[in-house]
Design an enzyme around this catalytic site. Structure first.
Site, PDB file in Angstrom:
ATOM      1  N   HIS A 190     -10.094   0.026  14.174  1.00 41.56           N
ATOM      2  CA  HIS A 190      -9.259   1.091  13.628  1.00 41.56           C
ATOM      3  C   HIS A 190      -8.948   0.756  12.174  1.00 41.56           C
ATOM      4  O   HIS A 190      -8.616  -0.392  11.852  1.00 41.56           O
ATOM      5  CB  HIS A 190      -7.970   1.200  14.452  1.00 41.56           C
ATOM      6  N   CYS A 197      -3.368   5.828  17.301  1.00 43.74           N
ATOM      7  CA  CYS A 197      -4.573   5.279  16.651  1.00 43.74           C
ATOM      8  C   CYS A 197      -5.575   4.723  17.660  1.00 43.74           C
ATOM      9  O   CYS A 197      -6.703   4.384  17.291  1.00 43.74           O
ATOM     10  CB  CYS A 197      -4.179   4.191  15.657  1.00 43.74           C
ATOM     11  N   ASN A 223      -5.763   5.627   6.414  1.00 46.46           N
ATOM     12  CA  ASN A 223      -5.610   5.447   7.862  1.00 46.46           C
ATOM     13  C   ASN A 223      -5.487   6.833   8.489  1.00 46.46           C
ATOM     14  O   ASN A 223      -4.477   7.508   8.310  1.00 46.46           O
ATOM     15  CB  ASN A 223      -4.362   4.595   8.114  1.00 46.46           C
TER      16      ASN A 223
HETATM   17  C1  LIG Z   1       2.836  -1.603   5.254  1.00 44.19           C
HETATM   18  C2  LIG Z   1       2.200  -2.892   4.741  1.00 44.19           C
HETATM   19  C3  LIG Z   1       1.017  -2.600   3.857  1.00 44.19           C
HETATM   20  C4  LIG Z   1       3.241  -3.630   3.925  1.00 44.19           C
HETATM   21  O1  LIG Z   1       2.672  -4.849   3.489  1.00 44.19           O
HETATM   22  P1  LIG Z   1       3.448  -6.209   3.672  1.00 44.19           P
HETATM   23  O2  LIG Z   1       2.628  -7.232   3.036  1.00 44.19           O
HETATM   24  O3  LIG Z   1       3.796  -6.383   5.134  1.00 44.19           O
HETATM   25  O4  LIG Z   1       4.746  -5.921   2.824  1.00 44.19           O
HETATM   26  P2  LIG Z   1       6.234  -6.330   3.157  1.00 44.19           P
HETATM   27  O5  LIG Z   1       6.897  -5.268   3.956  1.00 44.19           O
HETATM   28  O6  LIG Z   1       6.269  -7.741   3.641  1.00 44.19           O
HETATM   29  O7  LIG Z   1       6.842  -6.321   1.712  1.00 44.19           O
HETATM   30  C5  LIG Z   1       6.395  -7.250   0.705  1.00 44.19           C
HETATM   31  C6  LIG Z   1       7.042  -6.892  -0.603  1.00 44.19           C
HETATM   32  O8  LIG Z   1       6.473  -5.645  -1.071  1.00 44.19           O
HETATM   33  C7  LIG Z   1       7.530  -4.719  -1.310  1.00 44.19           C
HETATM   34  N1  LIG Z   1       7.039  -3.408  -0.922  1.00 44.19           N
HETATM   35  C8  LIG Z   1       7.102  -2.779   0.282  1.00 44.19           C
HETATM   36  N2  LIG Z   1       6.521  -1.593   0.228  1.00 44.19           N
HETATM   37  C9  LIG Z   1       6.059  -1.444  -1.024  1.00 44.19           C
HETATM   38  C10 LIG Z   1       5.354  -0.437  -1.699  1.00 44.19           C
HETATM   39  N3  LIG Z   1       4.967   0.692  -1.094  1.00 44.19           N
HETATM   40  N4  LIG Z   1       5.038  -0.628  -2.990  1.00 44.19           N
HETATM   41  C11 LIG Z   1       5.390  -1.754  -3.645  1.00 44.19           C
HETATM   42  N5  LIG Z   1       6.072  -2.754  -3.064  1.00 44.19           N
HETATM   43  C12 LIG Z   1       6.390  -2.605  -1.761  1.00 44.19           C
HETATM   44  C13 LIG Z   1       8.669  -5.159  -0.445  1.00 44.19           C
HETATM   45  O9  LIG Z   1       9.906  -4.726  -0.979  1.00 44.19           O
HETATM   46  C14 LIG Z   1       8.541  -6.665  -0.528  1.00 44.19           C
HETATM   47  O10 LIG Z   1       9.077  -7.101  -1.771  1.00 44.19           O
HETATM   48  P3  LIG Z   1       9.864  -8.512  -1.884  1.00 44.19           P
HETATM   49  O11 LIG Z   1       8.818  -9.545  -1.535  1.00 44.19           O
HETATM   50  O12 LIG Z   1      10.295  -8.533  -3.291  1.00 44.19           O
HETATM   51  O13 LIG Z   1      10.942  -8.438  -0.861  1.00 44.19           O
HETATM   52  C15 LIG Z   1       1.742  -3.785   5.919  1.00 44.19           C
HETATM   53  O14 LIG Z   1       2.846  -4.324   6.577  1.00 44.19           O
HETATM   54  C16 LIG Z   1       0.896  -3.030   6.887  1.00 44.19           C
HETATM   55  O15 LIG Z   1      -0.151  -2.507   6.554  1.00 44.19           O
HETATM   56  N6  LIG Z   1       1.278  -3.047   8.161  1.00 44.19           N
HETATM   57  C17 LIG Z   1       0.514  -2.389   9.180  1.00 44.19           C
HETATM   58  C18 LIG Z   1       0.621  -0.939   8.991  1.00 44.19           C
HETATM   59  C19 LIG Z   1      -0.326  -0.199   9.849  1.00 44.19           C
HETATM   60  O16 LIG Z   1      -1.419  -0.626  10.084  1.00 44.19           O
HETATM   61  N7  LIG Z   1       0.115   0.950  10.299  1.00 44.19           N
HETATM   62  C20 LIG Z   1      -0.673   1.788  11.055  1.00 44.19           C
HETATM   63  C21 LIG Z   1      -0.564   1.407  12.457  1.00 44.19           C
HETATM   64  S1  LIG Z   1      -1.888   1.956  13.300  1.00 44.19           S
END
Ligand SMILES: CC(C)(COP(=O)(O)OP(=O)(O)OC[C@H]1O[C@@H](n2cnc3c(N)ncnc32)[C@H](O)[C@@H]1OP(=O)(O)O)[C@@H](O)C(=O)NCCC(=O)NCCS
Length: 331
Positions: free
Chosen positions: A256, A113, A287
């Site tokens: 990004h 990215c 993304n």
């Molecule tokens: C992936 C992302 C959106 C997840 O969001 P988050 O707030 O970190 O979510 P978490 O992993 O902490 O999970 C929170 C809750 O949502 C749930 N969850 C995870 N993925 C889920 C999905 N796709 N749909 C619904 N619920 C989901 C988890 O089980 C967790 O539930 P709980 O609280 O009951 O345990 C976030 O971490 C993110 O965007 N990270 C960066 C990713 C990125 O930029 N990648 C590209 C790199 S360049």
């Protein structure tokens, strides 16, 4: 003293709009959760037969037309991509051939990215050093080929698209110093799940029981999120300072497009003044890794959200982990 700037930008989004409803057919999730946690409403997926070279072509033609540069003037073509599905040859020579660029140096770079910002830095150095007068830079991805639609942690994030820039000689400096780096000890945080060579045993013996699934890109969302929010804002601040500017001087902030919440957290950490427009292309484009910054910037210019000739801060960060940030004058 020779200077360089971006003379033209271009973008291409594939035709097919993919809704969150379509994505949640395969994962336990909801439209509401995806929008709240990532800001993504829709993304675009390329046709099955549409390649990173196909997507790059219209983006490159648009950037060259905006720059007023002919194929003969381009000496180097750099394609930033991690989703060209051939280990070799690189995509850049084939793109150059299609565009009628005669005999350029043409190669791909792999910086995920942050690939586009890496390529802009290389192009800037080449032009300033006199290696060439014009460099065509592409950031392009077909991430739908490398997304596991059953993986709850990543299926909703990625999209496909291409962005292009022509970097060339200028009477005044148009690309600031690049702040970049890497943390190889965090290589497992975003990664292709298996190596190509891990597929070989099952290809040679399809009956074996320890086969592996297609090597998709996977990530540890929370770890990426924390790193991006806490470590990337200081890099962005430093890139502005290195250009001899303050956040108040900016006409656009184009991070990004990883996650809308990462963007919001960076705005706060940067203390970005409210008058600076911020790229939010992720809502409709997802993304798109290396393509996200040029796509977002060209959209802001096309929609009049950012001024032509204005000062923009751009920062890319992703798998490696790697990052690169610089201030640029928009074409
Ligand atoms: C992936 C992302 C959106 C997840 O969001 P988050 O707030 O970190 O979510 P978490 O992993 O902490 O999970 C929170 C809750 O949502 C749930 N969850 C995870 N993925 C889920 C999905 N796709 N749909 C619904 N619920 C989901 C988890 O089980 C967790 O539930 P709980 O609280 O009951 O345990 C976030 O971490 C993110 O965007 N990270 C960066 C990713 C990125 O930029 N990648 C590209 C790199 S360049």
């Amino acid at each position: 003293m020779r200077h360089a700037r971006i003379h033209g930008l271009g973008g291409y989004r594939p035709e097919r709009v993919v809704t969150n409803e379509e994505i949640v057919q395969f994962i336990d999730s909801s439209d509401e959760w995806i929008q709240q946690r990532s800001g993504i409403v829709t993304r675009r997926f390329a046709r099955e037969d549409e390649t990173v070279i196909d997507m790059s072509e219209p983006a490159a033609r648009q950037a060259m037309a905006q720059a007023g540069v002919s194929p003969e003037q381009i000496g180097v073509v750099i394609m930033a991509t991690v989703s060209h599905p051939y280990q070799t040859p690189a995509a850049a020579p084939m793109l150059a051939h299609r565009l009628g660029i005669p005999n350029p140096a043409a190669f791909d770079i792999s910086a995920a990215c942050a690939g586009y910002c890496h390529a802009i830095s290389l192009a800037n150095d080449m032009v300033r050093a006199g290696t060439t007068d014009y460099v065509l830079v592409l950031g392009v991805e077909k991430l739908s080929d490398f997304t596991d639609k059953y993986d709850r942690g990543s299926a909703f994030i990625f999209g496909d698209g291409a962005g292009a820039a022509v970097v060339g000689v200028s009477d005044y400096p148009g690309i600031g110093p690049t702040l970049w780096g890497s943390l190889g000890d965090k290589a497992d945080v975003i990664t292709q799940r298996e190596a190509w060579t891990d597929l070989r045993p099952q290809m040679e013996d399809p009956g074996r029981e320890d086969g592996i699934p297609w090597p998709s890109f996977v990530m540890q969302g929370q770890a990426v999120f924390r790193w991006a929010v806490f470590s990337m804002a200081p890099v962005a601040v430093e890139a502005v300072r290195a250009a001899g500017l303050t956040p108040d001087d900016l006409d656009a902030f184009v991070p990004h497009q990883a996650n809308m919440r990462i963007t919001d957290a960076m705005i706060k950490a940067l203390g970005l003044p409210e008058h600076v427009p911020v790229a939010r292309d992720i809502a409709e484009t997802g993304n798109t890794s290396a393509a996200s910054i040029p796509l977002a910037m060209s959209r802001m210019l096309d929609e009049g959200e950012a001024p032509h000739g204005g000062v923009a801060l751009q920062i890319g960060f992703g798998a490696g982990l790697v990052y690169a940030a610089q201030v640029v004058l928009m074409p």
